[in-house]
Design an enzyme around this catalytic site. Structure first.
Site, short mmCIF file in Angstrom:
data_model
loop_
_atom_site.label_atom_id
_atom_site.label_comp_id
_atom_site.label_asym_id
_atom_site.label_seq_id
_atom_site.Cartn_x
_atom_site.Cartn_y
_atom_site.Cartn_z
N ASP A 27 -57.87 5.59 -43.84
CA ASP A 27 -59.20 5.12 -43.46
C ASP A 27 -59.70 4.12 -44.50
O ASP A 27 -59.09 3.95 -45.56
CB ASP A 27 -60.12 6.35 -43.39
CG ASP A 27 -61.42 6.08 -42.65
OD1 ASP A 27 -61.54 5.00 -42.03
OD2 ASP A 27 -62.31 6.94 -42.69
N GLU B 42 -60.10 -1.76 -44.81
CA GLU B 42 -60.32 -3.17 -44.46
C GLU B 42 -60.14 -4.13 -45.64
O GLU B 42 -59.80 -5.29 -45.37
CB GLU B 42 -61.73 -3.35 -43.87
CG GLU B 42 -61.93 -2.66 -42.53
CD GLU B 42 -62.04 -1.15 -42.68
OE1 GLU B 42 -61.53 -0.44 -41.81
OE2 GLU B 42 -62.62 -0.69 -43.70
N GLU C 113 2.02 4.93 -4.31
CA GLU C 113 1.74 5.83 -5.44
C GLU C 113 2.96 6.61 -5.96
O GLU C 113 2.92 7.03 -7.12
CB GLU C 113 0.64 6.84 -5.03
CG GLU C 113 -0.72 6.24 -4.90
CD GLU C 113 -0.90 5.43 -3.62
OE1 GLU C 113 -1.71 4.50 -3.60
OE2 GLU C 113 -0.17 5.71 -2.64
N GLU D 42 0.85 -1.18 0.00
CA GLU D 42 0.00 0.00 0.00
C GLU D 42 0.89 1.24 0.00
O GLU D 42 2.11 1.15 0.15
CB GLU D 42 -0.92 -0.01 1.23
CG GLU D 42 -2.08 0.98 1.12
CD GLU D 42 -2.91 1.02 2.40
OE1 GLU D 42 -4.06 1.46 2.32
OE2 GLU D 42 -2.39 0.64 3.46
#
Length: 1795
Positions: free
Chosen positions: A1133, A1136, A415, A412
Site C-alpha cells: 500500500d 505512489e 499387411e 492394398e
C-alpha cells in the site's frame, strides 16, 4: 525279420547320436537360465514415473511378483502404474572388450543372474556402437552367435568404420553394471537417451530396452490413430504390427493399423534441439531415408470392380471397357491408377497362378503353399522376399500392360491380409504362432486376419518378416513399373508401409469413415507419415465408409485439396461423394472445391519444389507448426493446422455447424491467401472466421513460385509462372523453384532440371540460378510478380536480365486507406519539461487511459482532459494511484487498435469532438507502441504480449476474502472466522491491515496481535490463507529497528541530489514512547505523533535484495521464531509513494521541478507535483548506477516495488502467491494484482467499480476488484447486499473497509444478509473452475476477463455498455447498481441465453430486457454454445477442489457447445511453463459430449478429478431415454439421469461411480417420444445454484435408471396435476375442489392442516428420492422445512399424491389407512394422519417446476399420450401403470377428477 546292420552303419549311428548329444548340450549351455535361487532383488525407492513393468502383458499377485519373478512390488492407487517392477540388479553387464576405436565401440555383454520372464534367455550378447557421422549414431545389440533375425540393411549403407569424429554433436557413456548407455548432446550436456531406466532383456522372443527421454514432447510411432500430433506419454502402450484394420472410432483405444513405423522425434526444448530414434527390429539407427520425387497429376482410380472376378491382372470386359477409358483419359492429360492385391486365386485356369506355380513364388506352409482367402476366393500369396517372385510380378505387369495402359498402381491388402483368422489349416500350437509374450495388438493374436506366424518366406519365418510385406510388395511393384516405364517415374500407392517405403510408394491413411473425428485425425496422420519418410500421403477425402453429409464433405474437400496426396474415395453401397454429386441442390461444395483446387494448382510449383527437397534433403512436405516455430510453446500441441513447407499455413474447419475455428497464428507476418492482406495476429490463438465456403490459408515470409492453374497438372505445367513474394517483418523473403519435365526418372541424378534460389531484401529480388540444365519445351516464363507487405508505393520497377536493365511500367499498387494514427494536426513541441503531440482518431469510441475515475467505460471526448500521475484516492476526474497511458480505439467498421505511450512523467490527455486527442507530458520522450488487432480481444492480447502476460494466481486467490482496517486484536479475527464458519458462508482468505504492526512499523508485531502467528498456523490447517499488508516507508526514529539499520547500511533509501542525505517524510508510523490522541484530526496527529520515514529506492538492485531479506525474516523470524508470520501473499500500500507531508519534512528546494512550466490537469495542479509525495528533485539510482530525478520516475514507484515483493513471496513460501498493489504502471500485472483503491461506501462507486474492473483488464491486470461495500463511510444495507452480489464476480473478491466505520462483513448484519451472501458466494465457488481457466488464458494468451464488447464487437450497442460485463466468453453478469430498484434493464446480444438459476433460455436477436432483481437474486446468464466447468462449492477452495466436478453444456441453436478446463495443483510455481497441468477441450454436438485431453501431466488415478454431474441445456424438446458414457475406453450405460423436455434440459449424475475426468471421453444421449410443448410457464422464484444440495425446479421430467427398466404400458391414464415450484425448501401445496391453493415457503416452524375433497401434493427434489402415497380420505402435504414442523391432516375423501423419485424410479404401493408424507427436515418432524380407505399402486414419475391442472382422463394403448392444453394451463403426462384395478374404480376416479 529285421535286417542286420553292418559295423560301419552302427558306427555311423553312434557318431550321429554323439553329435546330437553335443549339440543339445551346447544349446542348453547357450540357452541356460542362470540359477536364481540366491538372487535377491534390489528394490530402492523408485518414482512411480520410472517404474518398468516386470511382467508385461500379465497380471500377477504380490506373491508371484516377489517370489516367482524376484521383482519389486509396491501398489499405488493409479492402476496404470506398474505395481510389479524391475529391481536395479537385473539385466546385463559388460564382460569383455572386443573393439574400442574412435569410430566403433564393441563390447560383449553377459546376463546377470536373475529369473527368466519368458524363457530362452540369451546369456551372451554383443553391443556395437558406430559413430557414423557428426549427427548419426548407430548402435545395436544382438546375440553372440548372430542367430537372431535382422532386417536386411537394404536402405541403410553399412558402416565401413571410417568417419570424421572430430566434431561429434553427441557423447556416449557406457555403464558397465548393469549395462546401459547414455547419449548426451555435446553442446549442452543434456542426456538425450538413457537406457538405465530399466534392465536390458534379451531372449529369443522377448527383447526389452527402456529409455529415459529429455522431454515428453514426442512425435511419431505408427501406424495408429493419434488424435493429436504430440503424444500423451502417460503410461500409453502402442502396438506396432501391420494389421488390416480400419481406423477405430474415438474411445476404442490405440490399435495397430496397416503399417509399422518405429521412428520417433523428441523435441528437447524451445530452442529447437531435437533428436530422432529409429528401431529397426533389433537394430537402432538414427538415420534419414530417401524420399521419392512424385509425379504431380490428376488421377482416376479403379478399385477391384474393374477386375474379372476380383482377380489381379484381369478385366471385366462386360461391365468395364477400361482400355478405351484409359486411352480417353490420356487424351485429356489425365492418369489412370488401378488397384492390385497380393492374393492370387489358386485356380489352374488362372494364368498368373500357373506362372507363379512354375516359379514356386508362393509363401510356404508346413506341407505346401499356404492358402488363405482374399477378394477372389481361395488364394495363395506371393513371397516378395524371393527375387524370383519379383521377376514373376514384373512379367505379370508387363503382360497386363499390353491390355491396359495404366499409369500407376495402388496396392492394398498388403499387411498381408487374409479374410480368415488364419490360413486354411488351423495354426499349430508353437512359440511362433503363440509366443510367450504377445504385444497389445488388436485381438491379442499375431495371426488374426493374416497367415500363421510359422509360414515360411525365403527371407525368414512370417513371425519375423510380417510387417515387411507391404514394403517388399511395393519394392517389387516398383521393379515391375520400372520394366514398363524404364525412363519415367513410377506412381505406387501402398496401404501397408515400413521404414523406407517412401522410396517406392505413397500412402493413404486407410479405410476411414465419414465422420468428423476421421476428418480431424487425418492431419496428425499426414504429419506422422511425413516424419516416417513418406511425404506423399493423404486420407480418403469425405470418408470411405458411411454416407457423408454435404457440410462434412465440403469441409473435407477444402482440407483434402491440401493433402499432399489429394484423393476422394469411398466404398461400395454409399452415396456418391465427388464434388459434382452435390451440385444438384447445393453449389457451395462444388464452388468451394473448385476454388481451393485452383489455389492448390496455382501453388503446384511450390509443392513440387517441396517434394524435390524431400527427395534430396529428407525434408517434410506437410509439417507441423512446431517444426518452424519451436520457440513458441503453444505450437507443441497444435494438431488441427499444418504447414506446406515453411511458409504456407493451412487452417481447416473441423467441427460441425460452425463458421469459425480456433487457430494459432505463429510469430510471423501472415497474408490471407484470398485477400492478400496482412493479418494483425501474431503468436496467439484466435477465433478465425471461416464461413462455409472458406478454409484458412495464409502465406508468410517466403517466395512462392506459382503457375496459372488448369484442369490437370499436366496442362497446368504448360502455363506461365509467377512469384508471390510475402515479405516478413524485415521486408525480406526467400524461396526456391525446382522445375523439370515432371516425369523423367533420372532428372535429379542427371541434373536435368532448373533450380532457382530467390532472395528478397532492401527492395531487391535476386534469383540465383543453382542449376540450369533443362530446356522447358513450353518456354518457362515469369509473367507476374506479386509482392505482399510493401508499405510504400514504389516509384520504379526494374528487371535485370543477363545484366541488362528493363524498366517495368505495368505495375499496380494497392494499399489500405484506414487511418489509426494521424499526427498531422497542428502543434508538436519537444523540450526537457514539456512535450506535446496531437493525433486524429478513427472514431469517438475510445477506451482506457488510467487511472482516473469517470462515469462511462467509453471516454467522453467532448473537450475533456484527464491527468495521469500516481496520487489520489478515487474521485471523479481525479488522477488516482496508477498510471496507464494506453488506449484502445474502436474504428467505425468494427476493427480495433491500441496505442501505448511509454512515458512515466506527469501528463494529461485532452480530447476534442473532432475525434482527436492531444498528449501533454512534463518530460521524457514520445515512445509509442501500436497493436492492430483487429478485434478488441486481439488488441488486448497483443498489448499484453507487449508488456508481459498477467501473473498466474494461485487457485485459493479466487476464494472470498475479508479485511478491515481497525481490527483491535487477533482474537477479533478469530471470532470473525468462527462466525463465518457458523454461518456457512464460503471464505478463504483473511487480510490483516497495519493494525497488526507495532506502532505501524513494517516487519513488526503488535502486542495485541502476539498470537497472530499461531492463529495463522491453526487456521491454515483448515484451508485458510493469509495476506498481510506492508507499506514502503521505513521509520528513522528508532534505535533497535533492523530494517532501518540495514537499509541505511546498504544505501537503499531515496536521497537528496546535493548532499546525499535521506529524504525524510511522514506516513503511518508513530514515534516511539508517545501516547497518540486519536480524537485529533489527521493533520495535528501527523504533526505531533508521526515518525520520520525514509522511502526505499526500488529502482536500485541493492534495494531489491534488502527488501527480499526483510520479507524473508518477517516470514521466518530467526531471532524470535514465535513472531514468524507464515503469510501466503502480501498487500503493498501507499506506494505512489504517498507522503503525509508535501515533499519532505523540510520542504523542497527546486521550485522549477516541483512547479514546472506546464502542470498537467491533476488534482494537485495548484499545489505542485510534490503535493503529498516526495520532492521531485529527490534522486534515485537506476540499476546501472545512473542517477535519475523523482520528477521522471515518480509513477514507476509502485511498479518497481511490485516485482521484488512478488519474487520475495515466491522464494519464502515456495508456492504461487498474490501480491496486491495500489500503484501500477504498464506490466505491473506480470507480478501482481490490483484493488481499485479507497472508494466510498456509496452507490456511485459501486457502479463505477464495473468500469474500473474492465479498464484494468485492458491494462493487463486481470486479478482486480473493488473494496466490496466501500472503504470510507458506513455502508447501507441494501447497497452492501448489491455490492456483495457484484463483488462475488470480481476476479479478486474482497470485503474491506476502514476504522471508525461500521463492520460490513457478511456476519455483521442479520440472518437475511448472511443468506444473501452465502447464496451468491456459493454460486461463485461453483464457477471457480471456469474462472480459474479464464485466469489461465489471461496468463498464457492475454485474454480479457470482463468487457462485453470483446465478445460482440459486431453489435455496436455493446460499445457503450458498462453496467453489465462478461466473465470470459460464456457468462453474462447483470448486477443491480441502483438504489431501491428491484429490476435490471439488461442487454442481451445476439445469442441464445440461459438463465443460470432457471436453466432455461431464449434466443436473443440483440435486445433489451427488464429482469426481475429481488434482493436475494443475482442475474447471471450462460451463453449458448459454451460449456462451463463447475464444482460443488465448499467453505474454502481447498475443500471445494476435493468435490465433484460438473459441466454446464449450454447448447446453441445448432445444438453445439464448446469449452475448456485448465487444472493444476493450484499453488505450485510455473505449472504451465513446466507442463505439469491438465488441459481439456469439451465439445458437444449431435447429442454427444466429448472430452478431448489437450495435455495431461497432472491428473492420474492417484490424483483424479472426479466428475459428478453434467447438465445439458437446450436439448430437443423430447424425452431422453438413454445415456451412455465412454470411460477409460469402455462404454457403459448411465443409470442416473433426468430428462425435462419442457425446459429442454438433461441432468446426468455420475456420483454413483468414480469417474476421473481425464478418462471420460464421451457422453451421449438418445431422444425418443413425441415433441413436447415448451410454452414458458411463470415461475416466481429462480433456482439458486447448480449443486445437488439445492432443490432444482423444472417443469416435467422423465427419469431413466437403466435400459432394462423400460416396459410396455398397456393402459395408462394421463392426469394433469399442480406442481409446486420453490427455490430452496419446497413447500406443501394442495389443490382442493373449488379451492385456490397458494404457494407457500416456510423456513420456520410450520403447521399444515387441510380439509378438502381432493388433495394432490407433488414433491420436487433433485436427487434424493421422496416418497408419497395414495390413500383415500387422507391429505398428504409435501413439506420441506428447516426447523421443527408439525403436519396434521384429517379428511374424509380422496387424496392423490404423486411421488417424484429421480434416482431410480420404482413402484411404491400405498397401504390402506396409512399416509406417508414427504418431509425433508433438519430437525424433528411430527406427522399425524388418520385415513381408512383404498390402496392404489402408482408408478413413480418425477414432477418438477410449474403448475398445471387436470381436466381429462384418457386411456391409451402402448406409449405416451398427447399433451393437451385446457384453460391455458399446460397438462403434464403422468404414466400410471395398470395394476389389476377394476374398471369400476377407474370410473369412480374419473368422476372425482373431471370437474
Amino acid at each position: 525279420m529285421a535286417r542286420r546292420l553292418s559295423v560301419l552303419q552302427v558306427l555311423l549311428i553312434i557318431f550321429i547320436l554323439i553329435v546330437l548329444a553335443v549339440d543339445i548340450l551346447l544349446l542348453c549351455f547357450v540357452l541356460e537360465n542362470p540359477s536364481d535361487t540366491s538372487f535377491i532383488p534390489e528394490c530402492p525407492e523408485t518414482p512411480e514415473s520410472e517404474r518398468i513393468d516386470c511382467t508385461p502383458g500379465q497380471a500377477v499377485t504380490e506373491e508371484a511378483c516377489r517370489w516367482k519373478y524376484k521383482c519389486c512390488w509396491k501398489s499405488v492407487p493409479d492402476t496404470d502404474v506398474p505395481w510389479c517392477f524391475f529391481p536395479r540388479n537385473w539385466g546385463y553387464e559388460v564382460s569383455n572388450w572386443v573393439t574400442n576405436t574412435s569410430t566403433v565401440y564393441t563390447a560383449q555383454l553377459r546376463r546377470l543372474p536373475s529369473p527368466s520372464l519368458f524363457g530362452h534367455d540369451i546369456i551372451d550378447t554383443v553391443f556395437r556402437a558406430e559413430y557414423q557421422t557428426s549427427n548419426h549414431f548407430h548402435f545395436k545389440i544382438t546375440d553372440f552367435n548372430y542367430m537372431c533375425y535382422e532386417v536386411p540393411h537394404e536402405n541403410v549403407k553399412l558402416f565401413d568404420g571410417t568417419a570424421d569424429t572430430s566434431n561429434l554433436s553427441y557423447h556416449v557413456e557406457v555403464i558397465h553394471k548393469p549395462f546401459s548407455i547414455k547419449i548426451m548432446r555435446t553442446s549442452n550436456k543434456r542426456v538425450l537417451l538413457d537406457t538405465g531406466l530399466g534392465p536390458l532383456q534379451f531372449a529369443q522372443q522377448f527383447l526389452q530396452l527402456s529409455i529415459r527421454l529429455p522431454s515428453a514432447t514426442v512425435y511419431g510411432l505408427g501406424g495408429h490413430v493419434h488424435q493429436q500430433h504430440g503424444h500423451n506419454v502417460a503410461w500409453g502402450t502402442w502396438p506396432v504390427f501391420s494389421r488390416d484394420a480400419a481406423p477405430p472410432p474415438p474411445g476404442e483405444g490405440m490399435i495397430n493399423l496397416y503399417g509399422a513405423h518405429t521412428f520417433f522425434l523428441c523435441l528437447e526444448d524451445t530452442h529447437g534441439s531435437s533428436f530422432g530414434l529409429f528401431l529397426m527390429n533389433n537394430n537402432f539407427n538414427h538415420t534419414v531415408f530417401d524420399k521419392v520425387l512424385q509425379e504431380m497429376h490428376n488421377d482416376v482410380y479403379s478399385d477391384i470392380d474393374y477386375m474379372d472376378g476380383k482377380k489381379d491382372f484381369t478385366i471385366d470386359g462386360v461391365a468395364f471397357q477400361v482400355s478405351d477409358f484409359a486411352n480417353e483419359l490420356h487424351k485429356y492429360g489425365l492418369k489412370y491408377v488401378i488397384i492390385m492385391n497380393p492374393g492370387i486365386l489358386n485356380n489352374i485356369d488362372y494364368q498368373p497362378y500357373v506362372n507363379g506355380n512354375k516359379s514356386r513364388v508362393w509363401i510356404l506352409g508346413d506341407k505346401a503353399f499356404v492358402v488363405g482367402q482374399g477378394y477372389p476366393g481361395w488364394t495363395v500369396f506371393p513371397d516378395f522376399t524371393n527375387p524370383v517372385c519379383t521377376e514373376w510380378w514384373r512379367e505379370q505387369f508387363s503382360e497386363f500392360y499390353k491390355a491396359l495402359e495404366l499409369d500407376g498402381v495402388w496396392i492394398e491388402m498388403d499387411e498381408v491380409s487374409s479374410f480368415f483368422q488364419n490360413s486354411d489349416h488351423e495354426c499349430e500350437i508353437n512359440n511362433l504362432n503363440f509366443p510367450p509374450f504377445i504385444p497389445r495388438v488388436l485381438d491379442g493374436l499375431l495371426l488374426a486376419r493374416t497367415l500363421c506366424m510359422d509360414t515360411e518366406f525365403q527371407g525368414g519365418f512370417h513371425y519375423d518378416v510380417h510387417s515387411l510385406y507391404g514394403y517388399t510388395m511395393a519394392r517389387a511393384t516398383d521393379s515391375a513399373m520400372e520394366n514398363i516405364f524404364p525412363k519415367k517415374r513410377k506412381f505406387i500407392l501402398s496401404c501397408s508401409t515400413f521404414a523406407g517405403s517412401g522410396k517406392y510408394a505413397a500412402h493413404w491413411l486407410g479405410d476411414n469413415t465419414a465422420r468428423r473425428d476421421d476428418l480431424r485425425w487425418s492431419i496428425p496422420g499426414i504429419l506422422e507419415f511425413n516424419l516416417f519418410g513418406i511425404p506423399m500421403v493423404g486420407a480418403n477425402i469425405c470418408g470411405y465408409t458411411e454416407n457423408v453429409t454435404e457440410e462434412l464433405c465440403r469441409r473435407w474437400m477444402q482440407l483434402g485439396a491440401f493433402y499432399p496426396l489429394s484423393r476422394n474415395h469411398n466404398g461400395p453401397g454409399f452415396r456418391d461423394q465427388d464434388p459434382a454429386a452435390f451440385s444438384e441442390n447445393n453449389y457451395m461444395l462444388l464452388n468451394s472445391s473448385r476454388h481451393y483446387l485452383n489455389v492448390c494448382y496455382t501453388l503446384l510449383p511450390y509443392l513440387y519444389t517441396l517434394f524435390y527437397r524431400a527427395h534430396t534433403l529428407g525434408e517434410t512436405v506437410a509439417r507441423p507448426l512446431v517444426h518452424e516455430f519451436y520457440q513458441d510453446p503453444a505450437t507443441l500441441e497444435v494438431h488441427e493446422q499444418f504447414l506446406w513447407g515453411p511458409g504456407f499455413l493451412i487452417t481447416p474447419v473441423l467441427y460441425k455447424g460452425v463458421d469459425h475455428t480456433k487457430a494459432h497464428i505463429p510469430a510471423a507476418i501472415w497474408y490471407d491467401c484470398d485477400t492478400v492482406i496482412a493479418i494483425e495476429w501474431r503468436k496467439q490463438f484466435v477465433e478465425m472466421l471461416l464461413p462455409g465456403d472458406r478454409i484458412g490459408l495464409h502465406l508468410g515470409g517466403y517466395i512462392f513460385p506459382t503457375q496459372q492453374p488448369n484442369t490437370t497438372a499436366e496442362t497446368s505445367q504448360k502455363n506461365t509462372t509467377g512469384l508471390i513474394i510475402a515479405l516478413d517483418y524485415k521486408r525480406e523473403a526467400k524461396g526456391e523453384l525446382y522445375w523439370d519435365d515432371g516425369v523423367s526418372k533420372d532428372a535429379v541424378t542427371k541434373k536435368n532440371y532448373i533450380l532457382y534460389d530467390s532472395v528478397t531484401s532492401v527492395n531487391h529480388v535476386q534469383a540465383k540460378i543453382i542449376n540450369n540444365n533443362y530446356m522447358d519445351p513450353d518456354n518457362l516464363t515469369f509473367t507476374g510478380i506479386i509482392i505482399l507487405g510493401m508499405d510504400k508505393e514504389p516509384t520504379n520497377f526494374t528487371v535485370f536480365l543477363n545484366n541488362a536493365a528493363t524498366s517495368i511500367s505495368n505495375v499496380v499498387y494497392t494499399h489500405s486507406t484506414k487511418v489509426g494514427w494521424d499526427s498531422q494536426l497542428p502543434g508538436f513541441t519537444f523540450n526537457d519539461m514539456f512535450l506535446f503531440i496531437s493525433t486524429r482518431l478513427p472514431s469517438q469510441y475510445l477506451y482506457g487511459f488510467g487511472e482516473t475515475e469517470h462515469t462511462t467505460f467509453r471516454r467522453n471526448i467532448s473537450w475533456n482532459t484527464w491527468g495521469m500521475f500516481a496520487d489520489e484516492p478515487p474521485a471523479y476526474k481525479k488522477n488516482s494511484y496508477g498510471v496507464h497511458p494506453y488506449y484502445m480505439a474502436l474504428e467505425e467498421d468494427g476493427n480495433d487498435h491500441g496505442v501505448l505511450l511509454l512515458n512515466c512523467n506527469a501528463m494529461d490527455v485532452a480530447f476534442q469532438p473532432t475525434a482527436a486527442l492531444t498528449y501533454h507530458t512534463t518530460g521524457g520522450i514520445l515512445d509509442f507502441y501500436m497493436v492492430w488487432g483487429p478485434t478488441p480481444e486481439l488488441v488486448t492480447q497483443q498489448y499484453k504480449e507487449l508488456i508481459g502476460w498477467p501473473a498466474m494466481i494461485p487457485y485459493w486467490a479466487l476464494g472470498f476474502q475479508l479485511s478491515r482496517y481497525g481490527y483491535q486484536n487477533d482474537a477479533e479475527i478469530s471470532n470473525l472466522y468462527n462466525a463465518m464458519m457458523a454461518a456457512q458462508i464460503p471464505y478463504h482468505v483473511q487480510h490483516v491491515d497495519i493494525d497488526y504492526m507495532d506502532r505501524k512499523l513494517d516487519f513488526t508485531l503488535s502486542p495485541s496481535f502476539q498470537h497472530l502467528g499461531l492463529m495463522i498456523e491453526q487456521m491454515k490447517k483448515n484451508g485458510m490463507r493469509f495476506v498481510l499488508i506492508l507499506d514502503p516507508a521505513i521509520s528513522g526514529n528508532e534505535t533497535q529497528y533492523l530494517p532501518s539499520t540495514r537499509g541505511q547500511e546498504n544505501n537503499v533509501f531515496i536521497r537528496w541530489p546535493d548532499n546525499s542525505d535521506i529524504v525524510w517524510g511522514k506516513v503511518w508510523t508513530d514515534l516511539p514512547n508517545v501516547n497518540v490522541d486519536g480524537s485529533l484530526d489527521h493533520e495535528p496527529q501527523v504533526k505531533l505523533y508521526r515518525a520520520h520515514v525514509a522511502f526505499p529506492d526500488f529502482l536500485r538492485n541493492s534495494t531489491a535484495a534488502w527488501w527480499k531479506k526483510e520479507i524473508e525474516e518477517f516470514y521466518r523470524n530467526p531471532r524470535e521464531p514465535e513472531k514468524s508470520l507464515k503469510f501466503d501473499g502480501l498487500w503493498i500500500d501507499m506506494n505512489e509513494p504517498s507522503n503525509f507531508v508535501s515533499g519532505s519534512v523540510r520542504g523542497c528546494s527546486d521550485d522549477i521541478l516541483n512547479n514546472p512550466p506546464y502542470v498537467p490537469h491533476l488534482e494537485s495542479k495548484d499545489r505542485g507535483l510534490s503535493s503529498k509525495t516526495l520532492c521531485t528533485e529527490s534522486q534515485q539510482l537506476l540499476p546501472d548506477g545512473s542517477p535519475v530525478r523523482h520528477y521522471d520516475t515518480h509513477s514507476l514507484y509502485g511498479w518497481a516495488q511490485t516485482r521484488p515483493t512478488c519474487e520475495a513471496v515466491l522464494e519464502v513460501t515456495g508456492q504461487r502467491e498474490i501480491v496486491i498493489t495500489r500503484s501500477t504502471f504498464p506490466s505491473s500485472g506480470r507480478w501482481g494484482g490490483r484493488w481499485l483503491g479507497d472508494s466510498m461506501a456509496a452507490w456511485d462507486p459501486l457502479k463505477k467499480s464495473v468500469i474500473g474492473m474492465m479498464e484494468f483488464s485492458l491494462f493487463g491486470i486481470s486479478y482486480t476488484g473493488a473494496d466490496i461495500c466501500g472503504f470510507f463511510g458506513d455502508a447501507e444495507y441494501e447497497m452492501c447486499v448489491c455490492w456483495m452480489q457484484l463483488g462475488a464476480f470480481y476476479p479478486s473478491s474482497r470485503n474491506h473497509n476502514t476504522f471508525g466505520t461500521r463492520r460490513q462483513d457478511p456476519v455483521a448484519w442479520d440472518s437475511n444478509f448472511e443468506m444473501f451472501s452465502r447464496k451468491v458466494l456459493q454460486t461463485r465457488y461453483t464457477l471457480l473452475p471456469y474462472l480459474y481457466t479464464l485466469m489461465h488464458k489471461a496468463h498464457v494468451e492475454g485474454s480479457a476477463v470482463v468487457p462485453l464488447l470483446h465478445e460482440f464487437t459486431e453489435d455496436r450497442t455493446t460499445w457503450d455498455i458498462d453496467h453489465q460485463f462478461m466473465l470470459g466468453p460464456a457468462i453474462l453478469i447483470s448486477p443491480m447498481l441502483e438504489n431501491n430498484t428491484f429490476q435490471v434493464y439488461a442487454y442481451f446480444p445476439r445469442a441464445h441465453w440461459y438463465d443460470y438459476s432457471m436453466e432455461s433460455g431464449n434466443e436473443s436477436a440483440g435486445e433489451w430486457k427488464l429482469l426481475e432483481a429481488p434482493l436475494d437474486h443475482m442475474n447471471l446468464h450462460i451463453r449458448g454454445g459454451y460449456i462451463v466447468p463447475w464444482q460443488e462449492p465448499a467453505m474454502n477452495t481447498h475443500s471445494s477442489r476435493q468435490k465433484y466436478m460438473g459441466l454446464i453444456v449450454a447448447l446453441d441453436d445448432n445444438g453445439r457447445a464448446e469449452g475448456q478446463l485448465f487444472w493444476d495443483d493450484g499453488q505450485n510455481i510455473d505449472t504451465y511453463e513446466n507442463r505439469n497441468y491438465f488441459l481439456a477441450n469439451f465439445i458437444a454436438a449431435q447429442n454427444i459430449l466429448q472430452t478431448q485431453t489437450v495435455h495431461n501431466k497432472y491428473l492420474s488415478d492417484s490424483n483424479s478429478l472426479k466428475v459428478g454431474y453434467t447438465r445439458i441445456w437446450g436439448i430437443n424438446p423430447t424425452y431422453v431415454t438413454q445415456v451412455t458414457s465412454t470411460y477409460d475406453n469402455q462404454q457403459f450405460m448411465v443409470i442416473n439421469f433426468k430428462s425435462d423436455p419442457y425446459n429442454q434440459t438433461l441432468t446426468i449424475q455420475l456420483t454413483d461411480k468414480i469417474i476421473s475426468l481425464e478418462k471420460l471421453t464421451e457422453v451421449a444421449w438418445i431422444h425418443s417420444g413425441p415433441m413436447v410443448s415448451t410454452t414458458p410457464m411463470t415461475n416466481t422464484f429462480p433456482m439458486s445454484s447448480l449443486y445437488p444440495s439445492t432443490t432444482k425446479p423444472t417443469t416435467s421430467e422423465t427419469i431413466n435408471t437403466s435400459s432394462s427398466t423400460s416396459s410396455i404400458i398397456t393402459e395408462c391414464t394421463t392426469v394433469t396435476l399442480p406442481v409446486t415450484t420453490m427455490p430452496f425448501p419446497t413447500s406443501a401445496a394442495e389443490v382442493s375442489t373449488g379451492t385456490t391453493v397458494p404457494n407457500t415457503t416456510t423456513s420456520s416452524p410450520t403447521n399444515t392442516t387441510a380439509d378438502s375433497t381432493v388433495t394432490l401434493p407433488v414433491t420436487t427434489t433433485p436427487f434424493p428420492t421422496s416418497a408419497a402415497e395414495v390413500s383415500t380420505g387422507t391429505t398428504v402435504p409435501n413439506t420441506i422445512t428447516s426447523s421443527p414442523a408439525n403436519t396434521t391432516t384429517d379428511s374424509t375423501n380422496v387424496t392423490l399424491p404423486v411421488t417424484t423419485t429421480p434416482f431410480p424410479a420404482n413402484t411404491i404401493e400405498v397401504s390402506t389407512g396409512t399416509m406417508v408424507p414427504n418431509n425433508t427436515t433438519s430437525s424433528p418432524t411430527n406427522t399425524t394422519a388418520d385415513s381408512t380407505n383404498v390402496t392404489l399402486p402408482v408408478t413413480n414419475m418425477p414432477f418438477l417446476t410449474s403448475a398445471a391442472e387436470a381436466t381429462t382422463v384418457c386411456e391409451a394403448r402402448m406409449g405416451f399420450l398427447p399433451i393437451q392444453e385446457i384453460d391455458q394451463l399446460r397438462a403434464i403426462e403422468l404414466l400410471v401403470q395398470w395394476s389389476s384395478v377394476s374398471d369400476a374404480y377407474w370410473k369412480h376416479l374419473e368422476s372425482l377428477i373431471i370437474h
